[in-house]
Scaffold this motif. Structure first.
Motif, mmCIF file in Angstrom:
data_model
loop_
_atom_site.group_PDB
_atom_site.id
_atom_site.type_symbol
_atom_site.label_atom_id
_atom_site.label_comp_id
_atom_site.label_asym_id
_atom_site.label_seq_id
_atom_site.Cartn_x
_atom_site.Cartn_y
_atom_site.Cartn_z
ATOM 1 N N PHE A 7 2.676 -10.981 11.966
ATOM 2 C CA PHE A 7 3.450 -11.200 10.749
ATOM 3 C C PHE A 7 4.615 -10.218 10.641
ATOM 4 O O PHE A 7 4.620 -9.161 11.273
ATOM 5 N N VAL A 8 5.583 -10.576 9.819
ATOM 6 C CA VAL A 8 6.669 -9.661 9.474
ATOM 7 C C VAL A 8 6.133 -8.786 8.341
ATOM 8 O O VAL A 8 6.232 -9.131 7.162
ATOM 9 N N ASP A 9 5.536 -7.667 8.716
ATOM 10 C CA ASP A 9 4.792 -6.863 7.741
ATOM 11 C C ASP A 9 5.253 -5.410 7.705
ATOM 12 O O ASP A 9 4.459 -4.498 7.482
ATOM 13 N N PHE A 10 6.552 -5.197 7.906
ATOM 14 C CA PHE A 10 7.072 -3.831 7.943
ATOM 15 C C PHE A 10 6.811 -3.085 6.633
ATOM 16 O O PHE A 10 6.454 -1.905 6.631
ATOM 17 N N GLU A 11 7.005 -3.782 5.516
ATOM 18 C CA GLU A 11 6.817 -3.145 4.209
ATOM 19 C C GLU A 11 5.372 -2.696 4.032
ATOM 20 O O GLU A 11 5.106 -1.591 3.549
ATOM 21 N N PHE A 12 4.447 -3.550 4.445
ATOM 22 C CA PHE A 12 3.032 -3.217 4.324
ATOM 23 C C PHE A 12 2.683 -2.013 5.198
ATOM 24 O O PHE A 12 1.977 -1.096 4.755
ATOM 25 N N ILE A 13 3.175 -1.995 6.420
ATOM 26 C CA ILE A 13 2.894 -0.889 7.334
ATOM 27 C C ILE A 13 3.444 0.423 6.783
ATOM 28 O O ILE A 13 2.792 1.472 6.862
ATOM 29 N N GLU A 14 4.633 0.364 6.204
ATOM 30 C CA GLU A 14 5.221 1.569 5.609
ATOM 31 C C GLU A 14 4.355 2.089 4.467
ATOM 32 O O GLU A 14 4.138 3.300 4.334
ATOM 33 N N GLU A 15 3.854 1.182 3.643
ATOM 34 C CA GLU A 15 3.004 1.595 2.524
ATOM 35 C C GLU A 15 1.696 2.200 3.030
ATOM 36 O O GLU A 15 1.218 3.211 2.496
ATOM 37 N N VAL A 16 1.112 1.591 4.062
ATOM 38 C CA VAL A 16 -0.132 2.124 4.630
ATOM 39 C C VAL A 16 0.096 3.518 5.198
ATOM 40 O O VAL A 16 -0.713 4.429 4.999
ATOM 41 N N ASN A 17 1.209 3.692 5.899
ATOM 42 C CA ASN A 17 1.513 5.001 6.486
ATOM 43 C C ASN A 17 1.718 6.072 5.419
ATOM 44 O O ASN A 17 1.428 7.255 5.653
ATOM 45 N N ARG A 18 2.214 5.657 4.258
ATOM 46 C CA ARG A 18 2.385 6.612 3.155
ATOM 47 C C ARG A 18 1.078 6.872 2.422
ATOM 48 O O ARG A 18 0.981 7.810 1.627
ATOM 49 N N GLY A 19 0.087 6.022 2.676
ATOM 50 C CA GLY A 19 -1.202 6.177 2.007
ATOM 51 C C GLY A 19 -1.216 5.633 0.602
ATOM 52 O O GLY A 19 -2.153 5.883 -0.163
ATOM 53 N N LYS A 20 -0.177 4.884 0.242
ATOM 54 C CA LYS A 20 -0.095 4.283 -1.088
ATOM 55 C C LYS A 20 0.336 2.827 -0.946
ATOM 56 O O LYS A 20 1.496 2.543 -0.647
ATOM 57 N N VAL A 21 -0.621 1.930 -1.147
ATOM 58 C CA VAL A 21 -0.355 0.498 -1.023
ATOM 59 C C VAL A 21 -0.378 -0.123 -2.409
ATOM 60 O O VAL A 21 -1.327 0.079 -3.172
ATOM 61 N N THR A 22 0.665 -0.861 -2.748
ATOM 62 C CA THR A 22 0.719 -1.496 -4.062
ATOM 63 C C THR A 22 -0.380 -2.545 -4.182
ATOM 64 O O THR A 22 -0.835 -3.112 -3.181
ATOM 65 N N ALA A 23 -0.788 -2.808 -5.411
ATOM 66 C CA ALA A 23 -1.849 -3.783 -5.645
ATOM 67 C C ALA A 23 -1.447 -5.164 -5.140
ATOM 68 O O ALA A 23 -2.258 -5.884 -4.550
ATOM 69 N N THR A 24 -0.188 -5.519 -5.359
ATOM 70 C CA THR A 24 0.293 -6.833 -4.918
ATOM 71 C C THR A 24 0.199 -6.973 -3.404
ATOM 72 O O THR A 24 -0.276 -7.991 -2.882
ATOM 73 N N MET A 25 0.646 -5.953 -2.685
ATOM 74 C CA MET A 25 0.614 -6.002 -1.227
ATOM 75 C C MET A 25 -0.820 -5.991 -0.708
ATOM 76 O O MET A 25 -1.161 -6.716 0.231
ATOM 77 N N LEU A 26 -1.671 -5.189 -1.325
ATOM 78 C CA LEU A 26 -3.066 -5.135 -0.903
ATOM 79 C C LEU A 26 -3.748 -6.482 -1.119
ATOM 80 O O LEU A 26 -4.519 -6.941 -0.266
ATOM 81 N N ASN A 27 -3.463 -7.111 -2.243
ATOM 82 C CA ASN A 27 -4.051 -8.420 -2.521
ATOM 83 C C ASN A 27 -3.623 -9.451 -1.481
ATOM 84 O O ASN A 27 -4.432 -10.251 -1.001
ATOM 85 N N ARG A 28 -2.350 -9.424 -1.135
ATOM 86 C CA ARG A 28 -1.854 -10.373 -0.140
ATOM 87 C C ARG A 28 -2.566 -10.201 1.194
ATOM 88 O O ARG A 28 -3.047 -11.169 1.794
ATOM 89 N N PHE A 29 -2.631 -8.960 1.650
ATOM 90 C CA PHE A 29 -3.187 -8.738 2.978
ATOM 91 C C PHE A 29 -4.711 -8.815 2.997
ATOM 92 O O PHE A 29 -5.300 -9.073 4.045
ATOM 93 N N SER A 30 -5.345 -8.625 1.864
ATOM 94 C CA SER A 30 -6.790 -8.859 1.796
ATOM 95 C C SER A 30 -7.081 -10.339 2.018
ATOM 96 O O SER A 30 -7.998 -10.708 2.764
ATOM 97 N N CYS A 31 -6.297 -11.184 1.375
ATOM 98 C CA CYS A 31 -6.475 -12.631 1.532
ATOM 99 C C CYS A 31 -6.137 -13.075 2.954
ATOM 100 O O CYS A 31 -6.846 -13.900 3.547
ATOM 101 N N ILE A 32 -5.059 -12.523 3.506
ATOM 102 C CA ILE A 32 -4.665 -12.888 4.871
ATOM 103 C C ILE A 32 -5.745 -12.466 5.866
ATOM 104 O O ILE A 32 -6.096 -13.215 6.781
ATOM 105 N N ALA A 33 -6.287 -11.265 5.688
ATOM 106 C CA ALA A 33 -7.315 -10.765 6.603
ATOM 107 C C ALA A 33 -8.553 -11.649 6.598
ATOM 108 O O ALA A 33 -9.193 -11.855 7.637
#
Length: 260
Positions: free
Chosen positions: A145-171
């Protein structure tokens, strides 16, 4: 998102026709059986060679050590990639059920990602395809996936609720698709483990992690049920090796604006 986000009990999931144990504890019986049969064949072949070639105990020891070395090398250098490649190739070649399950699994990932606003950028359905495209035994088949924003948030250790919800469903989309089609999931253990590791890295308690996973399961199942036609057509396109652009076009043509 279709359902309110809160802690859903296992009974509530059952009321929606979801048996969590059949979805969240996948065991790949097909590849497991293939692996056991290969081990039996190797033992029988070794025994036959021992008698036919009249090998000495010392020669048997050297052969055994050589096999052990190659097995360890694969685990250390390629994370078991060679073994996975062999098993996956045999599975796709001789088991139509396994072949179909993998395609449907990846179609689930692809569809849910696109519907939730994450653009798929590529997919492979076999370990051999992944090796040809990526040139590495460490890369497994799957959807990227084109998931640069998600990877950046994970690397910072702070993932927004919206992004986490999206990737939880995708996973969980792959195991959810298998569950809907076959009544249980066999593949997708790595998807679940990755989601579990992410939630732990974000400091989720077990109760909070359970809440996130159960909500994502329910939400994903409901989306897949609603768009079953689109998933089916998408799987057919992926079977034929259609491009990401063609696959997206098929999704858009299969879903009306009112259904989005």
């Amino acid at each position: 998102m279709q359902v309110p986000q809160r802690l859903y009990s296992l009974d509530e999931l059952k009321l929606n026709g979801i048996e969590a144990i059949s979805l969240l504890s996948p065991v790949d019986a097909t590849l497991g059986a293939i692996e056991r049969n290969l081990q039996i064949a190797a033992i029988l072949s070794g025994s036959a060679a021992w008698y036919a070639l009249d090998l000495s105990p010392q020669q048997i020891l050297f052969v055994s050590l050589g096999v052990l070395f190659l097995w360890t090398l694969d685990l250390v250098s390629f994370n078991g990639g060679v073994g996975t490649l062999v098993l996956d190739t045999i599975g796709h070649t001789f088991s139509q059920k396994y072949h179909s399950r993998v395609i449907q699994h990846e179609a689930g990932h692809f569809l849910i990602a696109y519907l939730l606003g994450i653009l798929p950028k590529g997919y492979t359905l076999t370990s051999l395809d992944a090796l040809k495209k990526e040139g590495s035994l460490n890369i497994q088949a799957g959807t990227a996936f084109v998931d640069f924003e998600f990877i950046e948030e994970v690397n910072r250790g702070k993932v927004t609720a919206t992004m986490l919800n999206r990737f939880s469903c995708i996973a969980l989309a792959g195991v959810a698709t298998e569950y809907l089609l076959f009544g249980y999931a066999e593949g997708g253990l790595s998807d679940i483990n990755q989601l579990d590791a992410l939630l732990k890295s974000l400091g989720f308690t077990q109760k909070k992690a359970d809440s996130q996973v159960r909500w994502a399961v329910l939400n994903t199942i409901l989306i897949l049920r609603r768009h079953e036609k689109a998933r089916s057509k998408l799987a057919e396109a992926m079977t034929r090796g259609k491009s990401v652009g063609v696959c997206i076009d098929i999704i858009e043509k299969s879903i009306s604006d009112d259904d989005l």
